[in-house]
Design a protein around this motif. Structure first.
Motif, PDB file in Angstrom:
ATOM      1  N   VAL A  43      15.579 -31.858  -6.659  1.00  0.00           N
ATOM      2  CA  VAL A  43      16.402 -30.669  -6.478  1.00  0.00           C
ATOM      3  C   VAL A  43      17.431 -31.000  -5.413  1.00  0.00           C
ATOM      4  CG1 VAL A  43      16.397 -28.242  -5.787  1.00  0.00           C
ATOM      5  CG2 VAL A  43      14.493 -29.161  -7.143  1.00  0.00           C
ATOM      6  N   SER A  44      18.692 -30.703  -5.697  1.00  0.00           N
ATOM      7  CA  SER A  44      19.774 -31.096  -4.799  1.00  0.00           C
ATOM      8  C   SER A  44      20.799 -29.982  -4.665  1.00  0.00           C
ATOM      9  CB  SER A  44      20.457 -32.353  -5.351  1.00  0.00           C
ATOM     10  OG  SER A  44      21.560 -32.726  -4.557  1.00  0.00           O
ATOM     11  N   THR A  45      21.486 -29.959  -3.520  1.00  0.00           N
ATOM     12  CA  THR A  45      22.574 -28.995  -3.344  1.00  0.00           C
ATOM     13  C   THR A  45      23.839 -29.445  -4.070  1.00  0.00           C
ATOM     14  OG1 THR A  45      23.188 -30.042  -1.261  1.00  0.00           O
ATOM     15  CG2 THR A  45      21.772 -28.096  -1.128  1.00  0.00           C
ATOM     16  N   ILE A  46      23.968 -30.706  -4.348  1.00  0.00           N
ATOM     17  CA  ILE A  46      25.141 -31.304  -5.009  1.00  0.00           C
ATOM     18  C   ILE A  46      26.423 -30.874  -4.300  1.00  0.00           C
ATOM     19  CG2 ILE A  46      26.333 -31.785  -7.171  1.00  0.00           C
ATOM     20  CD1 ILE A  46      23.803 -31.115  -8.681  1.00  0.00           C
ATOM     21  N   THR A  47      26.632 -31.458  -3.150  1.00  0.00           N
ATOM     22  CA  THR A  47      27.779 -31.147  -2.309  1.00  0.00           C
ATOM     23  C   THR A  47      29.098 -31.404  -3.042  1.00  0.00           C
ATOM     24  OG1 THR A  47      26.439 -31.794  -0.425  1.00  0.00           O
ATOM     25  CG2 THR A  47      28.793 -31.554  -0.047  1.00  0.00           C
ATOM     26  N   HIS A  48      29.192 -32.539  -3.711  1.00  0.00           N
ATOM     27  CA  HIS A  48      30.411 -32.885  -4.455  1.00  0.00           C
ATOM     28  C   HIS A  48      30.226 -32.413  -5.898  1.00  0.00           C
ATOM     29  CE1 HIS A  48      31.784 -35.224  -1.070  1.00  0.00           C
ATOM     30  NE2 HIS A  48      30.603 -35.798  -1.025  1.00  0.00           N
ATOM     31  N   LYS A  49      30.908 -31.324  -6.236  1.00  0.00           N
ATOM     32  CA  LYS A  49      30.694 -30.684  -7.540  1.00  0.00           C
ATOM     33  C   LYS A  49      31.101 -31.567  -8.716  1.00  0.00           C
ATOM     34  CE  LYS A  49      28.876 -27.153  -5.701  1.00  0.00           C
ATOM     35  NZ  LYS A  49      27.456 -27.177  -5.499  1.00  0.00           N
ATOM     36  N   ASP A  50      31.874 -32.619  -8.466  1.00  0.00           N
ATOM     37  CA  ASP A  50      32.181 -33.549  -9.555  1.00  0.00           C
ATOM     38  C   ASP A  50      30.938 -34.350  -9.959  1.00  0.00           C
ATOM     39  OD1 ASP A  50      32.621 -34.586  -6.920  1.00  0.00           O
ATOM     40  OD2 ASP A  50      33.545 -36.367  -7.765  1.00  0.00           O
ATOM     41  N   ASN A  51      29.882 -34.322  -9.139  1.00  0.00           N
ATOM     42  CA  ASN A  51      28.612 -34.969  -9.484  1.00  0.00           C
ATOM     43  C   ASN A  51      27.675 -34.041 -10.251  1.00  0.00           C
ATOM     44  OD1 ASN A  51      29.330 -37.362  -8.199  1.00  0.00           O
ATOM     45  ND2 ASN A  51      28.551 -36.651  -6.246  1.00  0.00           N
ATOM     46  N   LEU A  52      28.077 -32.803 -10.433  1.00  0.00           N
ATOM     47  CA  LEU A  52      27.269 -31.829 -11.152  1.00  0.00           C
ATOM     48  C   LEU A  52      27.294 -32.148 -12.647  1.00  0.00           C
ATOM     49  CD1 LEU A  52      25.732 -29.073 -10.910  1.00  0.00           C
ATOM     50  CD2 LEU A  52      27.922 -27.994 -11.394  1.00  0.00           C
ATOM     51  N   ASN A  53      26.130 -32.201 -13.261  1.00  0.00           N
ATOM     52  CA  ASN A  53      26.042 -32.387 -14.705  1.00  0.00           C
ATOM     53  C   ASN A  53      25.891 -31.005 -15.326  1.00  0.00           C
ATOM     54  OD1 ASN A  53      24.821 -32.721 -17.371  1.00  0.00           O
ATOM     55  ND2 ASN A  53      24.747 -34.890 -16.826  1.00  0.00           N
ATOM     56  N   VAL A  54      26.977 -30.507 -15.929  1.00  0.00           N
ATOM     57  CA  VAL A  54      26.982 -29.135 -16.434  1.00  0.00           C
ATOM     58  C   VAL A  54      25.975 -28.926 -17.564  1.00  0.00           C
ATOM     59  CG1 VAL A  54      29.328 -28.606 -15.676  1.00  0.00           C
ATOM     60  CG2 VAL A  54      28.950 -29.595 -17.943  1.00  0.00           C
ATOM     61  N   LYS A  55      25.588 -29.994 -18.224  1.00  0.00           N
ATOM     62  CA  LYS A  55      24.637 -29.876 -19.327  1.00  0.00           C
ATOM     63  C   LYS A  55      23.190 -29.871 -18.843  1.00  0.00           C
ATOM     64  CE  LYS A  55      23.659 -31.792 -23.876  1.00  0.00           C
ATOM     65  NZ  LYS A  55      24.033 -32.806 -24.869  1.00  0.00           N
ATOM     66  N   TYR A  56      22.850 -30.688 -17.851  1.00  0.00           N
ATOM     67  CA  TYR A  56      21.455 -30.897 -17.492  1.00  0.00           C
ATOM     68  C   TYR A  56      21.028 -30.415 -16.111  1.00  0.00           C
ATOM     69  CZ  TYR A  56      21.232 -33.591 -21.762  1.00  0.00           C
ATOM     70  OH  TYR A  56      21.271 -33.970 -23.077  1.00  0.00           O
TER      71      TYR A  56
END
Length: 125
Positions: A43-56
């Motif tokens: 579980v991560s905060t994902i600071t850089h939203k470009d690292n967010l996987n919108v599908k998974y």
């Protein structure tokens, strides 16, 4: 154990100090690999939203899931399952399987979808 969100000691590469290090992060236990190992989803905060996987990546908003005692919006990384020794599991944060069954089932469905996708890739010639 299964379905619970734990604090887990996880390795990471410290870019600033140029070395491997460890940090405590939340992770959802989804299965036991054997008597000594658990399969987790970090579980991560994902600071850089470009690292967010919108599908998974499945969002957990603490204002919607108040028993999950996290301070920020976090994401369960269903496409990044890993194995950890059970000794690295710390305190339980919440039992998602019991307290938030719909969220838990959504997480497992996304994990299954990802696993089906990689199985198709592995079996294609």
């Amino acid at each position: 154990m299964i379905g619970k969100l734990y604090w887990v000691i996880m390795p990471f590469f410290d870019i600033i100090n140029q070395k491997n290090s460890f940090k405590k992060r939340p992770a959802l236990v989804i299965a036991k690999a054997d008597d000594k190992d658990a399969i987790i989803l970090p579980v991560s905060t994902i600071t850089h939203k470009d690292n967010l996987n919108v599908k998974y990546d499945i969002e957990i908003d603490p204002s919607l899931y108040n028993r999950i005692k996290l301070k920020k919006i976090c994401y369960v990384r269903t496409h990044k399952q890993t194995v950890v020794h059970i000794a690295s599991l710390g305190g339980i944060i919440v039992d998602i399987k019991t307290d938030y069954q719909d969220l838990y089932l959504d997480i497992l469905a996304k994990r299954d979808e990802f696993n089906e996708e990689i199985n198709k890739q592995a079996c294609s010639l």
